[in-house]
Design an enzyme around this catalytic site. Sequence first.
Site, short mmCIF file in Angstrom:
data_model
loop_
_atom_site.label_atom_id
_atom_site.label_comp_id
_atom_site.label_asym_id
_atom_site.label_seq_id
_atom_site.Cartn_x
_atom_site.Cartn_y
_atom_site.Cartn_z
N LYS A 5 0.79 -1.23 0.00
CA LYS A 5 0.00 0.00 0.00
C LYS A 5 0.82 1.29 0.00
O LYS A 5 0.34 2.34 0.43
CB LYS A 5 -1.00 0.04 1.16
CG LYS A 5 -1.95 -1.10 1.27
CD LYS A 5 -2.54 -1.55 -0.05
CE LYS A 5 -3.47 -0.57 -0.68
NZ LYS A 5 -3.84 -1.06 -2.05
N ARG A 41 5.52 5.35 2.40
CA ARG A 41 4.67 6.50 2.68
C ARG A 41 4.46 6.64 4.19
O ARG A 41 4.91 5.77 4.96
CB ARG A 41 3.33 6.37 1.96
CG ARG A 41 2.45 5.29 2.54
CD ARG A 41 1.28 4.96 1.66
NE ARG A 41 0.25 5.97 1.66
CZ ARG A 41 -1.02 5.72 1.33
NH1 ARG A 41 -1.38 4.48 0.98
NH2 ARG A 41 -1.91 6.67 1.32
N SER A 68 -4.78 2.48 4.80
CA SER A 68 -5.00 1.97 3.45
C SER A 68 -5.02 0.43 3.45
O SER A 68 -5.83 -0.19 2.76
CB SER A 68 -3.88 2.50 2.54
OG SER A 68 -3.98 1.94 1.28
#
Length: 403
Positions: A126, A209, A217
């Site tokens: 993700k 991220r 996510s």
Amino acid sequence: MGLNYFPQPSFKGVFLAVLTTLTLLSLYIDYQGVKSNMKEFVTTPIRNLYGVSTNTIKNETTPKGRDHKNSTPAEVREWSRDQMWGCYEPSKRRLMLSRKLRSQSILDRLDCRKRAPDVLVVGVKKCGSQTLTGFLDLHPEIVGQYETGDRYNQCCVVSNRTKWIQYSPYSTPVEKTLVDVIKIADCIGRVKWILEEINPAMKCIVIIRDPYKRAVSDYKHLLQAEKPKDGKPRLNKKNITVTGENGIRHTEHVNVYEGYNIPSKFEYAVLDSNSSHISNEHLYISKGIYVNFMKQLIETVSRQNLLVIDGEMFAKDPYLGVKSVERFLGVTSFFKRTDFRKNSKGYFCPIIKQRPDSGCIPFKASGKNPEVSKSLQTKIKAFYRPYNRELENLLQQTFKWSH
Ligand SMILES: Nc1ncnc2c1ncn2[C@@H]1O[C@H](COP(=O)(O)OS(=O)(=O)O)[C@@H](OP(=O)(O)O)[C@H]1O
């Protein structure tokens, strides 16, 4: 009314005869073109998609024989550099996983072969590696490929060089083969083997991220996965004890998928069942402690062969992300800022004139993000802070989300 363009039947006949002659003539010319091998490319309409004029194509240096006996490697390279689509058929749809190979004569001419990958995208779930790979595949000197659990993965069941090459896409001598091994961050020790056995000069790209956003996510994605397929439930179930932010414990009958428990609320997915602290026993949390796998990675790959992309920056400005990859791999500058446009969902999509197959990456996890209270958000961010700082020190690189 019957508007008649051919009032004289005899005139119609003459017209049809001329048309037939012209068609036969052009077929004959085409046949000659194919026969002479060299002309095959000149006549192929594929080239028009690059916006290159036929004259330019006619004059360019091309390899002389099917097996390149008379061509120098430099000639082959120069000629194949211009091939926007490399070894695969041009297409109007994104077909990275099911693209069609071009004809044998074209493959021979471009010296298309399955080559050992040059670049390994270390996929962290993700974080955007599939998006990055999909964008980079549009570059004429990069051929990208996603590799999922069934092939290279599952802590790399595939353990021999021949199979790795067999699974790789076809590439020309100027293309860099880039393979996104989706879950390899979970078995990072495997990268050492890949480098030693497959290609010691392999470069690695990691995209990470904000770990809090990654966890959200991940949970959203798993909620989608637990939906029954063809009306049948497809996941195993088990009873687990969960604790909410309010400290109240209860038992839930949850779905289980690839080691994840999928409880009814995000808070149950990240909090310790005894203490209601953030727990790295949960995969939603542990996968975001990037420093753990990065420490191992950096022992294997030299820093100059490792590019770490901030997935949050990439989502906001993919142009800067792909440009950093172009520089890192030493490929020609291809992407332009104007190639990226935002869609209605707020994601950037590449729209590239010469590549009618460019566009948005199809979404696997649509739907809304789960509700997360401000206090839980703060708790998760605080949990990750020391790990993020350690990561920054290790990589000598800063991330906006690290604090
Ligand atoms: N331009 C663009 N288009 C689509 N998606 C984008 C883009 N840029 C970044 N991202 C982010 O990529 C996230 C999905 O990550 P992955 O591709 O690594 O997912 S997967 O683990 O391989 O399933 C995905 O996460 P979610 O939005 O939470 O689904 C996106 O945030």
